[in-house]
Design a protein around this motif. Structure first.
Motif, PDB file in Angstrom:
ATOM      1  N   ARG A  19       0.831  -1.198   0.000  1.00 39.45           N
ATOM      2  CA  ARG A  19       0.000   0.000   0.000  1.00 39.45           C
ATOM      3  C   ARG A  19       0.867   1.249   0.000  1.00 39.45           C
ATOM      4  O   ARG A  19       1.605   1.506   0.956  1.00 39.45           O
ATOM      5  N   GLU A  20       0.798   2.039  -1.033  1.00 37.92           N
ATOM      6  CA  GLU A  20       1.542   3.312  -1.106  1.00 37.92           C
ATOM      7  C   GLU A  20       2.938   3.177  -0.461  1.00 37.92           C
ATOM      8  O   GLU A  20       3.258   3.847   0.526  1.00 37.92           O
ATOM      9  N   PRO A  21       3.797   2.339  -1.039  1.00 39.85           N
ATOM     10  CA  PRO A  21       5.113   2.084  -0.412  1.00 39.85           C
ATOM     11  C   PRO A  21       5.970   3.338  -0.221  1.00 39.85           C
ATOM     12  O   PRO A  21       6.768   3.390   0.716  1.00 39.85           O
ATOM     13  N   ALA A  22       5.755   4.358  -1.046  1.00 39.52           N
ATOM     14  CA  ALA A  22       6.523   5.602  -0.853  1.00 39.52           C
ATOM     15  C   ALA A  22       6.174   6.254   0.477  1.00 39.52           C
ATOM     16  O   ALA A  22       6.973   6.983   1.061  1.00 39.52           O
ATOM     17  N   THR A  23       4.976   6.011   0.970  1.00 42.80           N
ATOM     18  CA  THR A  23       4.510   6.590   2.231  1.00 42.80           C
ATOM     19  C   THR A  23       4.675   5.641   3.402  1.00 42.80           C
ATOM     20  O   THR A  23       5.100   6.037   4.490  1.00 42.80           O
ATOM     21  N   TYR A  24       4.355   4.364   3.185  1.00 44.61           N
ATOM     22  CA  TYR A  24       4.308   3.402   4.299  1.00 44.61           C
ATOM     23  C   TYR A  24       5.422   2.366   4.276  1.00 44.61           C
ATOM     24  O   TYR A  24       5.514   1.541   5.182  1.00 44.61           O
ATOM     25  N   GLY A  25       6.243   2.389   3.225  1.00 41.80           N
ATOM     26  CA  GLY A  25       7.349   1.439   3.132  1.00 41.80           C
ATOM     27  C   GLY A  25       6.955   0.110   2.529  1.00 41.80           C
ATOM     28  O   GLY A  25       5.807  -0.115   2.140  1.00 41.80           O
ATOM     29  N   SER A  26       7.926  -0.781   2.476  1.00 40.48           N
ATOM     30  CA  SER A  26       7.708  -2.078   1.821  1.00 40.48           C
ATOM     31  C   SER A  26       7.666  -3.241   2.810  1.00 40.48           C
ATOM     32  O   SER A  26       7.516  -4.389   2.412  1.00 40.48           O
ATOM     33  N   THR A  27       7.803  -2.955   4.087  1.00 43.20           N
ATOM     34  CA  THR A  27       7.720  -4.002   5.107  1.00 43.20           C
ATOM     35  C   THR A  27       6.262  -4.399   5.308  1.00 43.20           C
ATOM     36  O   THR A  27       5.383  -3.534   5.409  1.00 43.20           O
ATOM     37  N   THR A  28       6.015  -5.700   5.348  1.00 42.32           N
ATOM     38  CA  THR A  28       4.636  -6.164   5.497  1.00 42.32           C
ATOM     39  C   THR A  28       4.210  -6.148   6.965  1.00 42.32           C
ATOM     40  O   THR A  28       5.048  -6.134   7.879  1.00 42.32           O
ATOM     41  N   LEU A  29       2.916  -6.187   7.184  1.00 38.84           N
ATOM     42  CA  LEU A  29       2.404  -6.250   8.559  1.00 38.84           C
ATOM     43  C   LEU A  29       2.898  -7.520   9.237  1.00 38.84           C
ATOM     44  O   LEU A  29       3.263  -7.502  10.413  1.00 38.84           O
ATOM     45  N   SER A  30       2.960  -8.601   8.466  1.00 37.78           N
ATOM     46  CA  SER A  30       3.453  -9.859   9.030  1.00 37.78           C
ATOM     47  C   SER A  30       4.876  -9.697   9.566  1.00 37.78           C
ATOM     48  O   SER A  30       5.218 -10.171  10.657  1.00 37.78           O
ATOM     49  N   ASP A  31       5.698  -8.984   8.800  1.00 34.59           N
ATOM     50  CA  ASP A  31       7.078  -8.729   9.242  1.00 34.59           C
ATOM     51  C   ASP A  31       7.095  -7.867  10.503  1.00 34.59           C
ATOM     52  O   ASP A  31       7.863  -8.104  11.444  1.00 34.59           O
ATOM     53  N   VAL A  32       6.218  -6.852  10.532  1.00 36.30           N
ATOM     54  CA  VAL A  32       6.126  -5.981  11.713  1.00 36.30           C
ATOM     55  C   VAL A  32       5.749  -6.807  12.940  1.00 36.30           C
ATOM     56  O   VAL A  32       6.358  -6.682  14.008  1.00 36.30           O
ATOM     57  N   LEU A  33       4.782  -7.678  12.778  1.00 37.96           N
ATOM     58  CA  LEU A  33       4.299  -8.476  13.905  1.00 37.96           C
ATOM     59  C   LEU A  33       5.371  -9.456  14.377  1.00 37.96           C
ATOM     60  O   LEU A  33       5.565  -9.658  15.581  1.00 37.96           O
ATOM     61  N   SER A  34       6.092 -10.058  13.431  1.00 35.68           N
ATOM     62  CA  SER A  34       7.168 -10.976  13.807  1.00 35.68           C
ATOM     63  C   SER A  34       8.249 -10.263  14.609  1.00 35.68           C
ATOM     64  O   SER A  34       8.714 -10.757  15.637  1.00 35.68           O
ATOM     65  N   ALA A  35       8.601  -9.085  14.152  1.00 36.68           N
ATOM     66  CA  ALA A  35       9.640  -8.307  14.846  1.00 36.68           C
ATOM     67  C   ALA A  35       9.162  -7.892  16.236  1.00 36.68           C
ATOM     68  O   ALA A  35       9.910  -7.988  17.216  1.00 36.68           O
ATOM     69  N   ALA A  36       7.905  -7.489  16.321  1.00 36.86           N
ATOM     70  CA  ALA A  36       7.361  -7.069  17.623  1.00 36.86           C
ATOM     71  C   ALA A  36       7.299  -8.245  18.587  1.00 36.86           C
ATOM     72  O   ALA A  36       7.627  -8.114  19.775  1.00 36.86           O
ATOM     73  N   ALA A  37       6.903  -9.393  18.076  1.00 35.13           N
ATOM     74  CA  ALA A  37       6.834 -10.587  18.922  1.00 35.13           C
ATOM     75  C   ALA A  37       8.216 -10.961  19.442  1.00 35.13           C
ATOM     76  O   ALA A  37       8.384 -11.283  20.626  1.00 35.13           O
ATOM     77  N   SER A  38       9.209 -10.889  18.579  1.00 36.01           N
ATOM     78  CA  SER A  38      10.581 -11.198  19.001  1.00 36.01           C
ATOM     79  C   SER A  38      11.084 -10.191  20.021  1.00 36.01           C
ATOM     80  O   SER A  38      11.703 -10.558  21.029  1.00 36.01           O
ATOM     81  N   GLN A  39      10.792  -8.914  19.782  1.00 31.15           N
ATOM     82  CA  GLN A  39      11.218  -7.865  20.704  1.00 31.15           C
ATOM     83  C   GLN A  39      10.617  -8.085  22.080  1.00 31.15           C
ATOM     84  O   GLN A  39      11.311  -7.984  23.095  1.00 31.15           O
ATOM     85  N   CYS A  40       9.337  -8.419  22.106  1.00 28.96           N
ATOM     86  CA  CYS A  40       8.676  -8.657  23.400  1.00 28.96           C
ATOM     87  C   CYS A  40       9.208  -9.914  24.071  1.00 28.96           C
ATOM     88  O   CYS A  40       9.446  -9.928  25.281  1.00 28.96           O
ATOM     89  N   ALA A  41       9.437 -10.949  23.279  1.00 32.94           N
ATOM     90  CA  ALA A  41       9.948 -12.205  23.851  1.00 32.94           C
ATOM     91  C   ALA A  41      11.304 -11.982  24.512  1.00 32.94           C
ATOM     92  O   ALA A  41      11.576 -12.490  25.605  1.00 32.94           O
ATOM     93  N   GLN A  42      12.145 -11.194  23.857  1.00 37.16           N
ATOM     94  CA  GLN A  42      13.468 -10.899  24.434  1.00 37.16           C
ATOM     95  C   GLN A  42      13.361 -10.155  25.762  1.00 37.16           C
ATOM     96  O   GLN A  42      14.260 -10.208  26.587  1.00 37.16           O
TER      97      GLN A  42
END
Ligand SMILES: O=C(O)[C@@H]1C=C(O)[C@@H](O)[C@H](O)C1
Length: 150
Positions: A19-42
């Protein structure tokens, strides 16, 4: 500090990455959630999340979190600029929250410059891209106190 965090994403954030990668980037929500889950787990923080395109579904999830999570990290999407009901839900359950916007909403259309949530947020993070989610979790883990046990 916060021992349990609920991450909420509002309408159209399921399209993140395409969605509008120039504005929101190319990282997917799935990637965001995976990173957040790892950050919290740590950090030994309990992590839950929901993305919905429906205001009432988000509100119901906020109600369900009452007494169960220490902090909410929320990117309300366009509901930021329209939803008194979402504001009332967050105030109603008395859960501290951090507001995240991937884009710098203050550099965009005037209608994006107002938020129904910001004056009640512990912090507002915008314009950092998806790093804003990481920053919000880091802030919550350091600065938001655990809720008192019943
Ligand atoms: O930058 C963001 O993450 C926000 C996301 C949206 O979907 C927009 O409606 C907001 O206006 C901005």
């Amino acid at each position: 500090m916060a021992q349990s965090i609920l991450l909420l994403n509002g309408p159209n954030l399921n399209l993140l990455g395409t969605r509008e990668p120039a504005t929101y980037g190319s990282t997917t929500l799935s990637d965001v959630l995976s990173a957040a889950a790892s950050q919290c787990a740590q950090k030994n923080i309990s992590f839950s999340h929901l993305q919905s395109n429906h205001e009432g579904v988000l509100i119901d999830r906020i109600h369900e979190a009452r007494g169960k999570v220490d902090a909410v990290v929320i990117n309300p999407g366009a509901l930021t600029h329209t939803s008194v009901a979402l504001r009332d839900a967050l105030l109603g359950v008395d859960i501290p929250f951090v507001e995240v916007h991937i884009s710098n909403v203050h550099k965009r259309e005037p209608f994006r410059h107002h938020s129904y949530l910001s004056d009640k947020a512990e912090a507002v993070i915008c314009g950092l891209g998806v790093y804003g989610y990481e920053a919000a979790i880091e802030f919550a883990s350091r600065s938001i106190k655990p809720r008192k046990e019943a």
